[in-house]
Design a protein around this motif. Structure first.
Motif, PDB file in Angstrom:
ATOM      1  N   LYS A  58       0.837  -1.202   0.000  1.00  0.00           N
ATOM      2  CA  LYS A  58       0.000   0.000   0.000  1.00  0.00           C
ATOM      3  C   LYS A  58       0.870   1.250   0.000  1.00  0.00           C
ATOM      4  O   LYS A  58       0.588   2.214  -0.728  1.00  0.00           O
ATOM      5  CB  LYS A  58      -0.910   0.001   1.235  1.00  0.00           C
ATOM      6  N   ILE A  59       1.930   1.224   0.807  1.00  0.00           N
ATOM      7  CA  ILE A  59       2.848   2.363   0.819  1.00  0.00           C
ATOM      8  C   ILE A  59       3.573   2.489  -0.520  1.00  0.00           C
ATOM      9  O   ILE A  59       3.682   3.566  -1.103  1.00  0.00           O
ATOM     10  CB  ILE A  59       3.886   2.219   1.957  1.00  0.00           C
ATOM     11  N   GLY A  60       4.065   1.353  -1.035  1.00  0.00           N
ATOM     12  CA  GLY A  60       4.790   1.367  -2.307  1.00  0.00           C
ATOM     13  C   GLY A  60       3.921   1.804  -3.465  1.00  0.00           C
ATOM     14  O   GLY A  60       4.381   2.478  -4.393  1.00  0.00           O
ATOM     15  N   GLY A  61       2.635   1.450  -3.415  1.00  0.00           N
ATOM     16  CA  GLY A  61       1.729   1.832  -4.490  1.00  0.00           C
ATOM     17  C   GLY A  61       1.505   3.321  -4.578  1.00  0.00           C
ATOM     18  O   GLY A  61       1.074   3.836  -5.607  1.00  0.00           O
ATOM     19  N   GLY A  62       1.810   4.038  -3.486  1.00  0.00           N
ATOM     20  CA  GLY A  62       1.662   5.493  -3.492  1.00  0.00           C
ATOM     21  C   GLY A  62       2.868   6.207  -4.071  1.00  0.00           C
ATOM     22  O   GLY A  62       2.911   7.440  -4.099  1.00  0.00           O
ATOM     23  N   ASN A  63       3.854   5.425  -4.529  1.00  0.00           N
ATOM     24  CA  ASN A  63       5.080   5.962  -5.128  1.00  0.00           C
ATOM     25  C   ASN A  63       5.778   7.021  -4.263  1.00  0.00           C
ATOM     26  O   ASN A  63       6.070   8.130  -4.730  1.00  0.00           O
ATOM     27  CB  ASN A  63       4.773   6.561  -6.511  1.00  0.00           C
ATOM     28  N   PRO A  64       6.054   6.716  -2.987  1.00  0.00           N
ATOM     29  CA  PRO A  64       6.776   7.691  -2.148  1.00  0.00           C
ATOM     30  C   PRO A  64       8.239   7.761  -2.569  1.00  0.00           C
ATOM     31  O   PRO A  64       8.753   6.851  -3.218  1.00  0.00           O
ATOM     32  CB  PRO A  64       6.646   7.090  -0.750  1.00  0.00           C
ATOM     33  N   ASP A  65       8.923   8.841  -2.189  1.00  0.00           N
ATOM     34  CA  ASP A  65      10.359   8.881  -2.450  1.00  0.00           C
ATOM     35  C   ASP A  65      11.028   7.799  -1.613  1.00  0.00           C
ATOM     36  O   ASP A  65      10.452   7.280  -0.651  1.00  0.00           O
ATOM     37  CB  ASP A  65      10.931  10.264  -2.127  1.00  0.00           C
ATOM     38  N   PHE A  66      12.247   7.455  -1.989  1.00  0.00           N
ATOM     39  CA  PHE A  66      12.913   6.304  -1.376  1.00  0.00           C
ATOM     40  C   PHE A  66      13.076   6.448   0.125  1.00  0.00           C
ATOM     41  O   PHE A  66      12.839   5.507   0.883  1.00  0.00           O
ATOM     42  CB  PHE A  66      14.281   6.066  -2.022  1.00  0.00           C
ATOM     43  N   GLU A  67      13.499   7.633   0.593  1.00  0.00           N
ATOM     44  CA  GLU A  67      13.744   7.812   2.019  1.00  0.00           C
ATOM     45  C   GLU A  67      12.443   7.705   2.821  1.00  0.00           C
ATOM     46  O   GLU A  67      12.441   7.183   3.936  1.00  0.00           O
ATOM     47  CB  GLU A  67      14.436   9.139   2.291  1.00  0.00           C
ATOM     48  N   SER A  68      11.343   8.188   2.269  1.00  0.00           N
ATOM     49  CA  SER A  68      10.049   8.046   2.954  1.00  0.00           C
ATOM     50  C   SER A  68       9.654   6.579   3.027  1.00  0.00           C
ATOM     51  O   SER A  68       9.122   6.112   4.041  1.00  0.00           O
ATOM     52  CB  SER A  68       8.974   8.847   2.223  1.00  0.00           C
ATOM     53  N   PHE A  69       9.902   5.840   1.937  1.00  0.00           N
ATOM     54  CA  PHE A  69       9.605   4.409   1.895  1.00  0.00           C
ATOM     55  C   PHE A  69      10.430   3.672   2.946  1.00  0.00           C
ATOM     56  O   PHE A  69       9.928   2.839   3.703  1.00  0.00           O
ATOM     57  CB  PHE A  69       9.906   3.869   0.499  1.00  0.00           C
TER      58      PHE A  69
END
Length: 290
Positions: A58-69
């Motif tokens: 779910k987090i990855g599907g939101g395309n966050p920047d790498f550091e947020s991920f």
């Protein structure tokens, strides 16, 4: 768990498919977007692992920047291990059960301070005193800028000392029972740390972790020589430099070793060395299988 034998240049292994990595790479973030084979492999995961898979996808599907991920994965791991952290911290600190049980209550800090001032120091808890206690407790939990739990607990300690000295004269605070104060400070530090993990955003949590690590490393260098950074000695009180090192550490230090290992690996994946795609995949695996 080690995945050294996996090559990202080759086709996905069964374990990689089970972890949902093909879905992350292709941008699919739910069962409807997964192939039939991927859904079958998902079912091989334990219930807990399936929950983790859903959260991270779910987090990855939101395309966050790498550091947020990266920060989200670390926060997720800590959230899931709060119980173990509390138990292990309490055992190491010798914290009585009554204090440990108080840690997860929202009014923990107010209860601790009111107990110290009202029951131990015998200061009347007027409405004005109670209001100041609630304000100090709120400050410790809601500081907008990242501060370490040690810094915030030190502020609460100064607040208690000031109240006691105001009531009984300068120096009276030094006569407070050491055991009671030690338990209060340990419980307050644990409560603030857990509250951060559960209530603050992932970037804040990770920033505080790094601040704690930096402070502990600096203090450890001083402790090796029997000194302390910024130390103010209190007459009649024993000081042990290595105790302060322990108190400066983030509570993640008390997580089980497999959890600490996963957090360390996630923190240290270098996208300059292995590329962002592989780093994200590695974070997913570490989170799901830690």
């Amino acid at each position: 768990m080690s995945f050294d034998n996996y090559s990202m240049a080759n086709l996905y292994t069964d374990l990689e498919i089970a972890s949902g990595i093909p879905g992350l790479v292709s941008g699919k973030c739910d069962d409807e977007g997964l192939s039939e084979e991927e859904v079958d492999h998902q079912e091989e995961l334990s219930p807990a692992q399936q929950v983790r898979l859903g959260k991270i996808i779910k987090i990855g599907g939101g395309n966050p920047d790498f550091e947020s991920f990266r920060s989200c994965a670390i926060k997720f791991i800590l959230e899931e291990n709060v119980g173990a952290i509390i138990r292990r911290f309490s055992k190491k600190e010798g914290l009585p059960d009554a204090y440990s049980e108080l840690v997860l209550k929202s009014d923990c800090l107010s209860v601790l301070i009111k107990g110290m001032l009202g029951k131990v120091a015998r200061i009347p808890l007027s409405s004005e005193v109670v209001k100041s206690i609630d304000f100090a407790s709120g400050w410790a939990l809601d500081s907008p800028l990242p501060q370490t739990p040690y810094q915030r607990v030190s502020g609460l300690q100064r607040f208690i000392w000031d109240k006691v000295d105001q009531s009984f004269g300068k120096g009276a605070a030094q006569k407070l029972p050491t055991k009671h104060m030690r338990n209060l400070l340990s419980a307050a530090r644990l409560h603030i740390s857990i509250a951060d993990i559960l209530n603050k955003d992932a970037v804040y949590v990770r920033d505080v972790m790094r601040m704690c690590a930096q402070d502990a490393e600096e203090e450890e260098r001083y402790a090796e020589h029997g000194m302390s950074a910024g130390l103010v000695f209190k007459s009649g009180k024993n000081f042990y430099p290595k105790w302060k090192v322990r108190h400066l550490r983030h509570v993640a230090y008390y997580a089980p070793s497999i959890v600490r290992s996963a957090v360390s690996k996630i923190e240290n994946f270098d996208i300059c060395l292995i590329g962002e795609g592989e780093a994200r995949e590695s974070i997913v695996r570490e989170y799901i299988f830690c």
